[in-house]
Design a protein around this motif. Sequence first.
Motif, PDB file in Angstrom:
ATOM      1  N   TYR A   1      -3.338  -2.292  -9.136  1.00 35.93           N
ATOM      2  CA  TYR A   1      -4.065  -1.023  -9.119  1.00 35.93           C
ATOM      3  C   TYR A   1      -4.857  -0.875 -10.421  1.00 35.93           C
ATOM      4  O   TYR A   1      -4.344  -1.131 -11.509  1.00 35.93           O
ATOM      5  CB  TYR A   1      -3.107   0.162  -8.983  1.00 35.93           C
ATOM      6  CG  TYR A   1      -3.841   1.482  -9.012  1.00 35.93           C
ATOM      7  CD1 TYR A   1      -4.418   1.996  -7.865  1.00 35.93           C
ATOM      8  CD2 TYR A   1      -3.985   2.189 -10.207  1.00 35.93           C
ATOM      9  CE1 TYR A   1      -5.119   3.194  -7.883  1.00 35.93           C
ATOM     10  CE2 TYR A   1      -4.688   3.378 -10.241  1.00 35.93           C
ATOM     11  CZ  TYR A   1      -5.254   3.871  -9.085  1.00 35.93           C
ATOM     12  OH  TYR A   1      -5.956   5.041  -9.118  1.00 35.93           O
TER      13      TYR A   1
ATOM     14  N   LEU B   1       1.752   6.625  -7.103  1.00 35.32           N
ATOM     15  CA  LEU B   1       0.633   7.466  -7.546  1.00 35.32           C
ATOM     16  C   LEU B   1       0.913   8.945  -7.268  1.00 35.32           C
ATOM     17  O   LEU B   1       0.582   9.816  -8.087  1.00 35.32           O
ATOM     18  CB  LEU B   1      -0.654   7.028  -6.853  1.00 35.32           C
ATOM     19  CG  LEU B   1      -1.267   5.711  -7.347  1.00 35.32           C
ATOM     20  CD1 LEU B   1      -2.359   5.239  -6.392  1.00 35.32           C
ATOM     21  CD2 LEU B   1      -1.823   5.873  -8.760  1.00 35.32           C
ATOM     22  N   SER B   2       1.539   9.236  -6.143  1.00 32.02           N
ATOM     23  CA  SER B   2       1.815  10.634  -5.793  1.00 32.02           C
ATOM     24  C   SER B   2       2.867  11.256  -6.697  1.00 32.02           C
ATOM     25  O   SER B   2       2.917  12.488  -6.842  1.00 32.02           O
ATOM     26  CB  SER B   2       2.269  10.728  -4.333  1.00 32.02           C
ATOM     27  OG  SER B   2       3.592  10.228  -4.155  1.00 32.02           O
TER      28      SER B   2
ATOM     29  N   LEU C   1       2.051  -0.097 -11.006  1.00 33.66           N
ATOM     30  CA  LEU C   1       0.617  -0.092 -10.710  1.00 33.66           C
ATOM     31  C   LEU C   1      -0.043  -1.384 -11.175  1.00 33.66           C
ATOM     32  O   LEU C   1      -0.865  -1.972 -10.457  1.00 33.66           O
ATOM     33  CB  LEU C   1      -0.050   1.114 -11.375  1.00 33.66           C
ATOM     34  CG  LEU C   1       0.401   2.497 -10.890  1.00 33.66           C
ATOM     35  CD1 LEU C   1      -0.393   3.589 -11.599  1.00 33.66           C
ATOM     36  CD2 LEU C   1       0.248   2.637  -9.378  1.00 33.66           C
TER      37      LEU C   1
ATOM     38  N   ARG D   1       2.627   1.695  -3.436  1.00 32.28           N
ATOM     39  CA  ARG D   1       1.652   2.043  -4.477  1.00 32.28           C
ATOM     40  C   ARG D   1       1.226   3.507  -4.345  1.00 32.28           C
ATOM     41  O   ARG D   1       1.152   4.251  -5.336  1.00 32.28           O
ATOM     42  CB  ARG D   1       0.448   1.124  -4.386  1.00 32.28           C
ATOM     43  CG  ARG D   1      -0.591   1.320  -5.481  1.00 32.28           C
ATOM     44  CD  ARG D   1      -1.661   0.256  -5.382  1.00 32.28           C
ATOM     45  NE  ARG D   1      -2.224   0.200  -4.036  1.00 32.28           N
ATOM     46  CZ  ARG D   1      -2.583  -0.931  -3.422  1.00 32.28           C
ATOM     47  NH1 ARG D   1      -2.431  -2.099  -4.009  1.00 32.28           N
ATOM     48  NH2 ARG D   1      -3.103  -0.890  -2.206  1.00 32.28           N
ATOM     49  N   ASP D   2       0.964   3.956  -3.122  1.00 28.42           N
ATOM     50  CA  ASP D   2       0.567   5.345  -2.904  1.00 28.42           C
ATOM     51  C   ASP D   2       1.680   6.309  -3.297  1.00 28.42           C
ATOM     52  O   ASP D   2       1.420   7.400  -3.841  1.00 28.42           O
ATOM     53  CB  ASP D   2       0.173   5.563  -1.445  1.00 28.42           C
ATOM     54  CG  ASP D   2      -1.146   4.900  -1.080  1.00 28.42           C
ATOM     55  OD1 ASP D   2      -1.872   4.477  -2.008  1.00 28.42           O
ATOM     56  OD2 ASP D   2      -1.433   4.786   0.133  1.00 28.42           O
ATOM     57  N   ALA D   3       2.921   5.922  -3.020  1.00 27.27           N
ATOM     58  CA  ALA D   3       4.056   6.780  -3.386  1.00 27.27           C
ATOM     59  C   ALA D   3       4.141   6.932  -4.899  1.00 27.27           C
ATOM     60  O   ALA D   3       4.324   8.043  -5.417  1.00 27.27           O
ATOM     61  CB  ALA D   3       5.355   6.199  -2.837  1.00 27.27           C
TER      62      ALA D   3
ATOM     63  N   PRO E   1       0.809  -1.234   0.000  1.00 32.31           N
ATOM     64  CA  PRO E   1       0.000   0.000   0.000  1.00 32.31           C
ATOM     65  C   PRO E   1       0.836   1.277   0.000  1.00 32.31           C
ATOM     66  O   PRO E   1       0.545   2.217  -0.751  1.00 32.31           O
ATOM     67  CB  PRO E   1      -0.833  -0.131   1.276  1.00 32.31           C
ATOM     68  CG  PRO E   1      -0.921  -1.604   1.521  1.00 32.31           C
ATOM     69  CD  PRO E   1       0.419  -2.138   1.106  1.00 32.31           C
ATOM     70  N   LYS E   2       1.875   1.321   0.838  1.00 31.78           N
ATOM     71  CA  LYS E   2       2.689   2.533   0.899  1.00 31.78           C
ATOM     72  C   LYS E   2       3.430   2.775  -0.410  1.00 31.78           C
ATOM     73  O   LYS E   2       3.488   3.914  -0.901  1.00 31.78           O
ATOM     74  CB  LYS E   2       3.693   2.441   2.051  1.00 31.78           C
ATOM     75  CG  LYS E   2       4.579   3.686   2.159  1.00 31.78           C
ATOM     76  CD  LYS E   2       5.495   3.653   3.365  1.00 31.78           C
ATOM     77  CE  LYS E   2       6.341   4.919   3.442  1.00 31.78           C
ATOM     78  NZ  LYS E   2       7.192   4.943   4.668  1.00 31.78           N
TER      79      LYS E   2
END
Length: 349
Positions: A291, A264-265, A286, A260-262, A257-258
């Motif tokens: 994702y 995306l950011s 992704l 993947r979020d990075a 999760p961390k």
Amino acid sequence: MPSPYFRPCMSGRFWIAIISFAVLSVTGCHASTNELRIQAAFAIQNGLDFVTTSQTATGGFVTDCWRADHPEQNTQVDAIFTAAQVLYSLSFCRESACARSTEQRAASYLIAQQEPPGVWHYYGHATKIDISPDVDDTSVSWVALKRLNVSIPPAALDAVRRSRNEKGLFNTWIGNPSDWVGIDSRDIDTVINLNALLLFGLAREKIENVCNFELDQVANDGFRRGTVYYRSPLMFAHAFSRAYREGDVKCLKQAVPKLRDAVLSWQTAEGGWGNDLETAFGALTLLNLDYRGEPLDRAVKALLARQSSDGGWDLAPAYCGAVAPLNYGARALTTAVAIEVLAKYSALQ
């Protein structure tokens, strides 16, 4: 994006897929997504044609080497890593006769370049530079060959397994440190360790020390700084996602999760992540981490828009020297990774 046109080597199944997508688009069923997949199908074939024409007589691919501070100072080398990555990426579009032919020639090249007990040096035979065999090239080469159902010999796994330090982490170089030659760093590289995890994941072997080390890199944000040989954090993200998804390295799951979020950011409004290779690796991360969403569609659109008229994508640094300010990359490598993105995206349900 180049105009699509018929190629003799495009397989019938490619055209069946394209026609099917077109029918769905006309009927209004998920029109925008299907139109994107139609574009991807043509882009894949144009990219495959570019990679095929880029392949050398030996089955390898020319790798460019240039100074980061003077990019006009460019030389070309025979590098194992490029052929291994191209082979790996093209294995995701096996329906194409062009892809299969290019893969077989690349596989023959890799097999011819290895030395006992099944290890590779960075440089191929055409570049006469003496350097120790390494974990990275050996790992990515066997991982690529495994996609073609070539068995990984136990002796090769033993050689890589023994190439660890006192903490159980993989060294870059294979063998006794006192015997290493031509090397530029003894530091531990996190991406190289991820590629080794992928190799042993395919061999159904767990290496907890390395897995915990990689989890710490994500937890402590070390992955954001790049590594010894891979400056872009997207190289870490891709290698992590590949080990997790395709090597079935389940111990990495808690950091997904961390990471993947990075990723995306870091995505830009245009849909990319920097240069063409970073954009392809961002999209692959992704995809590998399951994702699905509008940012992935934007990434695919960005890749399609960046494809050159000759079917390839731009040259970009894939990795770097540890000490000298040298970048290494190949348009064939960038193009193969972009093809992998489009093939995986097109296969989504």
